[in-house]
Design a protein around this motif. Structure first.
Motif, PDB file in Angstrom:
ATOM      1  N   CYS A 102       1.252  -0.975   0.320  1.00 37.70           N
ATOM      2  CA  CYS A 102       0.218  -0.122   0.190  1.00 37.70           C
ATOM      3  C   CYS A 102       1.053   1.259   0.493  1.00 37.70           C
ATOM      4  O   CYS A 102       1.787   1.348   0.737  1.00 37.70           O
ATOM      5  N   THR A 103       1.002   1.739  -1.074  1.00 35.04           N
ATOM      6  CA  THR A 103       1.503   3.274  -0.718  1.00 35.04           C
ATOM      7  C   THR A 103       0.915   4.621  -0.359  1.00 35.04           C
ATOM      8  O   THR A 103       2.163   5.315  -0.048  1.00 35.04           O
ATOM      9  N   PRO A 131       6.207   8.881  -6.626  1.00 34.75           N
ATOM     10  CA  PRO A 131       6.709   7.500  -7.387  1.00 34.75           C
ATOM     11  C   PRO A 131       7.636   7.920  -8.858  1.00 34.75           C
ATOM     12  O   PRO A 131       7.732   6.649  -9.655  1.00 34.75           O
ATOM     13  N   PHE A 187       8.035   2.841  -8.897  1.00 40.12           N
ATOM     14  CA  PHE A 187       6.860   1.973  -8.576  1.00 40.12           C
ATOM     15  C   PHE A 187       6.835   0.825  -8.757  1.00 40.12           C
ATOM     16  O   PHE A 187       7.307  -0.198  -8.067  1.00 40.12           O
ATOM     17  N   THR A 242      -2.267   1.885  -4.488  1.00 39.36           N
ATOM     18  CA  THR A 242      -2.367   2.668  -5.010  1.00 39.36           C
ATOM     19  C   THR A 242      -3.557   3.979  -5.127  1.00 39.36           C
ATOM     20  O   THR A 242      -4.452   3.717  -5.157  1.00 39.36           O
ATOM     21  N   ALA A 248      -1.871   8.976  -8.482  1.00 39.45           N
ATOM     22  CA  ALA A 248      -0.697   8.666  -8.698  1.00 39.45           C
ATOM     23  C   ALA A 248      -0.856   7.624 -10.095  1.00 39.45           C
ATOM     24  O   ALA A 248       0.049   8.412 -11.172  1.00 39.45           O
TER      25      ALA A 248
END
Length: 662
Positions: free
Chosen positions: A314-315, A345, A353, A367, A371
């Motif tokens: 999970c970003t 990113p 990523f 994400t 992004a």
């Protein structure tokens, strides 16, 4: 017989998921097929007490509950779950995994710079670090119920510190390390926090930010703070306030290696997370211990269809609720491997990523549409240079994903083989509410999909009447409580009641508009209140206006959202300055730069206006109310359909605003 949303959707020919392998044993806690979903949803509606009791059974409890649910959506806006139960959430995140998963990776940390070494922590190593950090907090005087604010980089110590607070019963409140000193002070003071945890500095792409210096500025206005614990990350020299500030690496030398978890009541607050609302003051959303735990775990396992060997990424930053629920608590409760990323990113290039996905064999990637859209703008080679063969599930969070971005994500990142789960939820809901379950339930581009078991969405008219049937549009509300529902807003329960439960008695009002398509799938179509969703983060218009109005050149301002290709919504500010100012282009440019500087200082860069229009007046009714509907349409470019403006105090101001539109 009660029919589930999925049953209605499949009957009506919605896009159906690929068949999944049959589960050995059907279970409430794990949905493995569309049939499982039907059954789980039916039971969650017909007998919610029995359903959630079974879901909660496998957790480690010091004492079981007397009652599963209480006070659901009462006029007071209160709700309780698992009353009478005793537990500690970290025993469920860590201790219970040690026997079978002690040597399994819990956290993979990827630094900002790809040339630096990453870090891996097994469940046993994470447990040991959390115990040591807990003892440091104890030694500093942190006690059960104390509020601890964290303003930190995305480094392992942030995750460890959050878990350490939970282990000793302190209430953590993470503040995104991009907010200004003023915004930090507002949150620290509202929480009446006695302790702050920070670091010397942080990396964010090509920038390095002196977070300790920002904290020092904030704490000049925070009399409640007694101690500041500082993590050494960049090795920068920082000012240490004598008697208040201490280094973690020095304190931990004296800390024991074991720490018994504090026994917590089911309804004890776990954390406060501040989010913007329709007033200028940020509100502290409070989540409880047991209900949040059950909801975060249940939604994580089922939406992403997590398997034992997955590497999940999970970003989101832990400063947002997504980082709480789906970077830390959800994955760790499920015994999964979660990846934590320090960077951005697009640094050092727009392939970062995908480089990380290949490097760590990421299988589940979650994400934000912002992004995705920013990476769409970069050359496609940034994606095609990487295999991405390990990926099997893609997720989207923070705002509705547009169809163009959905297809790009599905085709170029998922190679047309990974299901995309477009998740809808809020800080206040604690976890995912409406979403496809990966590879299980029907999905459709730009649609969140079907409600999770326990979630009963309805569409309401403005007057509060339920809208029946499919192919309908209305205000999205929820007519039954779920374990992760907001408990209160810290120090001001009336604010929570008025915002979520008073508008439509008997319902939780989401503030979003939604459409139910011909197959019963839900699509979120935007906010219906004065809140702007910028890159998945909500800001109240009043909060931004209050910041703009701090500028000495500004007399009055009005802020609205408008469609933005990357952010989803941009911030458009109409500003009245003192007479005679802003008459030339050079003066206007100077004023705009000054206003942006003020907003950044008051809130942070994430809230700076995208467009500022200097105006001589605002469209107001004779009673003085600003007609935001008109301003919103002008910002969106829909100037041919403004409705009746003759009732305005000065209708001519609208013509001026249209002429000066950016």
């Amino acid at each position: 017989m009660l029919t589930t949303p999925a049953a209605r959707a499949s009957e009506n020919g919605a896009l159906t998921a690929k068949p999944s392998p049959p589960a050995a044993v059907a279970s409430h806690a794990r949905i493995r097929s569309l049939e499982d979903y039907h059954e789980a949803y039916r039971k969650s509606v017909e007998d919610p007490d029995a359903f959630w009791a079974e879901v909660a059974e496998p957790f480690t409890w010091r004492r079981k509950w007397n009652k599963v649910r209480g006070g659901a959506f009462s006029p007071e806006g209160s709700s309780t779950w698992f009353e009478g139960a005793k537990l500690n959430i970290t025993e469920n995140c860590l201790d219970r995994h040690l026997a079978a998963r002690g040597n399994k990776l819990a956290i993979i940390w990827e630094p900002n710079d790809p040339k630096e070494r990453h870090l891996r922590l097994t469940y046993r190593e994470l447990y040991n670090e959390v115990c040591k950090f807990s003892n440091v907090l104890h030694n500093l005087g942190v006690e059960k119920g104390d509020r601890v604010c964290l303003y930190m980089p995305m480094i392992p110590q942030l995750a460890i510190a959050v878990l350490a607070c939970a282990r000793i019963g302190a209430i953590h409140s993470v503040i995104f390390a991009g907010f200004s000193a003023t915004a930090i002070a507002d949150r620290v003071n509202d929480a009446e926090a006695a302790f702050v945890i920070t670091a010397d500095g942080l990396n964010r792409g090509a920038k390095q930010i002196p977070v300790k210096r920002v904290v020092d500025e904030a704490l000049e206005h925070c009399p409640s703070v007694r101690k500041v614990l500082v993590i050494e990350h960049l090795g920068w020299p920082v000012h240490m306030h004598e008697g208040r500030d201490v280094w973690y690496h020095e304190e931990v030398k004296e800390a024991g290696k074991t720490c018994t978890a504090e026994e917590m009541d089911a309804e004890d607050p776990l954390f406060i997370l501040y989010t913007s609302g329709s007033t200028g003051k940020p509100k502290g959303v409070v989540h409880s211990t047991a209900g949040y735990m059950v909801w975060a775990d249940y939604t994580f396992r089922n939406v992403f269809q997590v398997e034992e060997n997955d590497v999940y990424w999970c970003t989101a930053d832990v400063g947002w609720v997504t980082g709480h629920s789906y970077l830390l608590y959800g994955p760790l409760l499920a015994g999964a491997t979660t990846l934590m990323f320090e960077g951005v990113p697009t640094y050092p290039d727009a392939g970062r990523f995908w480089q990380v996905c290949d490097k760590h064999s990421v299988t589940i990637f979650y994400t934000a549409p912002t992004a995705i859209r920013s990476l769409m703008a970069a050359p496609l080679d940034n994606v095609l240079s990487y295999s991405l063969d390990s990926l099997r599930v893609l997720g989207s969070v923070g705002e509705p994903i547009n169809e163009e971005a959905w297809y790009w994500y599905y085709q170029h990142v998922g190679k047309e083989r990974c299901p995309v789960v477009d998740t809808w939820w809020q800080t206040e809901t604690g976890g995912i509410m409406v979403s496809a379950l990966a590879g299980i339930t029907p999905s459709k581009p730009a649609h969140a999909g079907l409600p999770l078991p326990g979630v009963q969405p309805v569409l309401l008219t403005q007057e509060g009447q339920e809208i029946e049937g499919n192919d309908q549009e209305g205000y999205l509300a929820l007519k039954a409580a779920w374990p992760g529902v907001i408990r209160t807003t810290y120090g001001d329960h009336e604010r929570a009641r008025q915002m979520y439960f008073a508008p439509y008695p008997g319902y939780y009002f989401t503030g979003d508009g939604a459409r139910r398509d011909e197959n019963g799938l839900y699509r979120i179509i935007g906010r219906v209140d004065d809140v702007i969703n910028v890159s998945g983060h909500r800001f109240g218009t009043a909060e931004i206006e209050n910041a703009i109005n701090q500028n000495p050149h500004v007399v009055e301002s009005a802020v609205v959202g408008y469609p933005h290709d990357v952010k989803g919504q941009g911030i458009y500010a109409y500003v009245i300055c003192h007479q005679g100012e802003g008459s030339t282009e050079a003066e206007r440019n100077h004023l705009e730069a000054s206003i942006i500087e003020t907003v950044v200082a008051e809130i942070g860069k994430i809230a700076k206006p995208d467009k500022i229009q200097i105006v001589s007046g605002l469209p107001k009714t004779r009673s003085g109310k600003i007609m935001r509907r008109i301003l919103r349409k002008v910002a969106e470019g829909e100037t041919g359909n403004l409705g009746d403006t003759t009732t305005l105090l000065d209708p001519q101001v609208v013509d001026e605003i249209i002429a000066g539109r950016k």
